[in-house]
Design an enzyme around this catalytic site. Sequence first.
Site, mmCIF file in Angstrom:
data_model
loop_
_atom_site.group_PDB
_atom_site.id
_atom_site.type_symbol
_atom_site.label_atom_id
_atom_site.label_comp_id
_atom_site.label_asym_id
_atom_site.label_seq_id
_atom_site.Cartn_x
_atom_site.Cartn_y
_atom_site.Cartn_z
ATOM 1 N N SER A 36 0.790 -1.772 -0.353
ATOM 2 C CA SER A 36 -0.720 -0.091 0.036
ATOM 3 C C SER A 36 1.050 0.707 0.420
ATOM 4 O O SER A 36 1.795 1.205 0.456
ATOM 5 C CB SER A 36 -0.791 0.114 1.247
ATOM 6 O OG SER A 36 -1.512 1.313 1.756
ATOM 7 N N ARG A 37 0.533 2.298 -0.774
ATOM 8 C CA ARG A 37 1.453 3.459 -0.696
ATOM 9 C C ARG A 37 1.368 4.341 0.598
ATOM 10 O O ARG A 37 1.837 4.983 0.929
ATOM 11 C CB ARG A 37 0.890 4.008 -1.863
ATOM 12 C CG ARG A 37 1.241 4.087 -3.189
ATOM 13 C CD ARG A 37 0.829 4.120 -4.005
ATOM 14 N NE ARG A 37 -0.856 4.805 -3.963
ATOM 15 C CZ ARG A 37 -1.369 5.666 -5.053
ATOM 16 N NH1 ARG A 37 -1.019 6.700 -5.538
ATOM 17 N NH2 ARG A 37 -3.134 5.795 -5.254
ATOM 18 N N LYS A 90 -14.986 -6.544 -4.090
ATOM 19 C CA LYS A 90 -16.007 -6.094 -5.242
ATOM 20 C C LYS A 90 -16.623 -3.991 -5.107
ATOM 21 O O LYS A 90 -15.614 -3.825 -4.722
ATOM 22 C CB LYS A 90 -17.695 -6.650 -5.036
ATOM 23 C CG LYS A 90 -18.654 -5.928 -3.411
ATOM 24 C CD LYS A 90 -18.400 -4.587 -3.386
ATOM 25 C CE LYS A 90 -18.403 -3.555 -2.039
ATOM 26 N NZ LYS A 90 -19.074 -2.518 -2.186
ATOM 27 N N ASP A 168 -21.389 1.662 -6.440
ATOM 28 C CA ASP A 168 -20.620 0.620 -5.197
ATOM 29 C C ASP A 168 -20.663 0.070 -3.765
ATOM 30 O O ASP A 168 -20.683 -1.628 -3.587
ATOM 31 C CB ASP A 168 -19.183 1.896 -4.540
ATOM 32 C CG ASP A 168 -18.134 0.745 -3.926
ATOM 33 O OD1 ASP A 168 -17.252 -0.132 -4.595
ATOM 34 O OD2 ASP A 168 -18.612 0.987 -2.778
#
Length: 308
Positions: A36-37, A90, A168
């Site tokens: 992860s950044r 998802k 979403d």
Amino acid sequence: MTELRIAIVGFGKIARDQHVGAIAATPGATLAAVASRNASLPGLPHFESIEDLLEKGPPIDAVSLCTPPQVRRAQAAAALAAGKHVMLEKPPGTGVAELDPLVAMAADMKRTLFATWHSRYASAVEPARAWLAARRIVSVHINWKEDVRVWHPGQAWIWEPGGLGVFDPGINALSILTRILPKPVFVTSAELAFPSNCQAPIAADLTLSDIDGLPVTATFDFRQTGPQSWDIVVESDRGRMTLSRGGRRMAIDDEAVAEAPDEEYRELYRRFVELAATGASDVDLAPLRLVADAFLLGRRNVVEPFVD
């Protein structure tokens, strides 16, 4: 049993809130690294990108992609090319067609590709499916309303192309719908409300049907304050079935008949371990196709700007 060594790629809210604990609670699974950044987990190897993870990271067998959907296709392809099993949060991608090459690649590599729909694993979904299978369904209505500022704070990607906006969370309802109904449904019309400063809708009203003309309606809204609503109401020839709390509670004519705590992500990882043991894949794109069709058929209405 050999442990499935998993790296989480993308370490935002959903990864912290759901994936870490679910992996820890799943026999046969262990969290081996994070890529992860912006975030890390104490005590675990951390890498800035999936490329660094695959090149320099510890031995792993699988990756769980929790990044925004706009970048998942390339990440999944990189992981499969490196011989890793892949779990996709998802929605599995930003479009339907981009998944087909990944399915073929997974088959060629004899690796698992798992496109997850966590709401299908809510405790009351399978009881609802069984109950409906023995009845004539008269109508269905989805009421899925939540406050985006509570559930997606500061997540600008959700308003960009491919971010899906209100779909979403809405796709969770559609994933349940396509699981519990005995026949496939399709979108016949849609009204989409786009904030004037966003590229994804903040609300949507859908009309759907199946081959026999079953009336299905759905209302999705990201502007809900106060009580949140994640309900599916099905009228049948033998009573009303209501799935509420995102599929965790089932009631018949307002009397609860099934209810249990949220263990959706534990069930996802149990399934992932099971699939990876044989290299089988599980990629059902029905919910994503419905969202794509809503965008194709939807009438676009511009509403007030959204400010997080």
